[in-house]
Enzyme design. Structure first.
Site, PDB file in Angstrom:
ATOM      1  N   LYS A 210       0.819  -1.211   0.000  1.00 57.05           N
ATOM      2  CA  LYS A 210       0.000   0.000   0.000  1.00 57.05           C
ATOM      3  C   LYS A 210       0.851   1.258   0.000  1.00 57.05           C
ATOM      4  O   LYS A 210       0.612   2.184  -0.764  1.00 57.05           O
ATOM      5  CB  LYS A 210      -0.961  -0.029   1.178  1.00 57.05           C
ATOM      6  N   ASP A 229      -6.074   0.493   0.179  1.00 57.10           N
ATOM      7  CA  ASP A 229      -6.158   0.586   1.629  1.00 57.10           C
ATOM      8  C   ASP A 229      -7.531   0.098   2.056  1.00 57.10           C
ATOM      9  O   ASP A 229      -8.275  -0.461   1.266  1.00 57.10           O
ATOM     10  CB  ASP A 229      -5.939   2.035   2.077  1.00 57.10           C
TER      11      ASP A 229
END
Length: 293
Positions: A210, A229
């Site tokens: 991420k 996310d």
DNA sequence: TACGGACCTTTC
DNA sequence: AAAGGTCCGT
């Protein structure tokens, strides 16, 4: 100090929305209606006017335009995304655009503060990190510290400032970057392909998929990067992968979500992610509000 | 590979 | 309790 006017509609550029969206962390809105921001080597003070924005800056108008990616027409980009990804068409994208921070260093360390954290605390942590930089701007604002300076920060000093378990990762990442060539290594990752940058970044302790994608998208301008996310994951399982709704985000699924958006949107995948992210974030707030009633 | 849990601290 | 996750064990 330069002064200039940017003639642009609120539909094309909503400064408030852009700078408070979590792409950058060094802009603040003041009570008097002005925005004060730092990006790379420059300081900005901005005010809304009837026709656009009035800017005072140590930088040029060209640099301001670059920072807000004004060479792209937002209307065109949104139309393109809505055309290729109708599921996102409901998103109110007015004035909300992908930004372009000028220094990869600052983006990388800002997102190193972001895991399992709130936007507000991330901002205050980035502020604390910038205290280590040299004071070259008005109002005691400082340039973001160099890799050498960050590498020299003691873990205990960050612990004392409330960085918690992220403390060792920050000087650690700076040391890792210096070993690989420092700023020129970062410049190479920006110049090279997305995939290479991603693979390199995740080898740094504290940077997972991420964060690597945030750094690729925001700092390296790699439009193929899709940060997945918690918000993006919820949007993805609602719109594209209903069979995964409620299940955990594994490495394989992380890749699948990104690949799906890349196949539909190409270099616009990262930009589109902003709208899916935000839609879910806004919905989350509404949901909380409703539940609390 | 996939799933659970821990992790610092602040803010909702 | 949850927050723009990551890492480490099974």
């Amino acid at each position: 100090m330069n002064e200039f006017e940017i003639s642009v509609s609120g539909e094309e550029l909503d400064l408030d929305h852009c700078v408070m969206s979590g792409q950058v962390f060094r802009w603040t809105r003041h009570g008097d209606g002005r925005w004060i921001g730092i990006d790379g080597d420059h300081w900005y003070a901005v005010e809304r006017t009837e026709t656009g924005y009035a800017v005072q800056s140590t930088g040029s108008e060209a640099e301001f335009r670059k920072h807000f990616r004004l060479e792209e027409s937002l209307a065109d980009v949104v139309a393109e995304i809505a055309d290729r990804l109708p599921e996102s068409a409901s998103v109110a994208a007015s004035g909300f655009r992908l930004m372009r921070p000028s220094g990869p260093r600052e983006t990388l360390f800002s997102f190193l503060c972001s895991p399992n954290n709130h936007l507000l605390r991330i901002t205050s942590m980035v502020q604390a990190l910038s205290e280590f930089g040299e004071p070259v701007f008005p109002n005691e604002a400082r340039r973001f510290p160099s890799l050498e300076v960050i590498a020299g920060i003691e873990e205990s000093a960050l612990r004392a400032k409330g960085f918690g378990y992220r403390s060792p990762r920050i000087p650690g990442a700076a040391r890792a970057l210096l070993e690989r060539g420092g700023e020129s290594y970062l410049a190479d990752l920006k110049a090279g392909p997305y995939r290479t940058a991603f693979d390199q970044l995740i080898t740094i302790d504290g940077i997972g998929p991420k964060l690597a994608d945030c750094i690729c998208l925001f700092a390296f301008d790699h439009g193929l990067a899709v940060p997945v996310d918690t918000h993006m994951w919820q949007a993805a399982t609602r719109n594209f992968f209903p069979e995964w709704h409620g299940s955990a985000l594994t490495e394989l699924r992380y890749r699948a979500v990104g690949d799906y958006l890349r196949s539909r949107l190409g270099e616009r995948a990262g930009w589109a992610h902003l709208y899916l992210y935000r839609e879910n974030q806004v919905m989350g707030r509404t949901r909380k509000y409703t539940e609390s009633k």
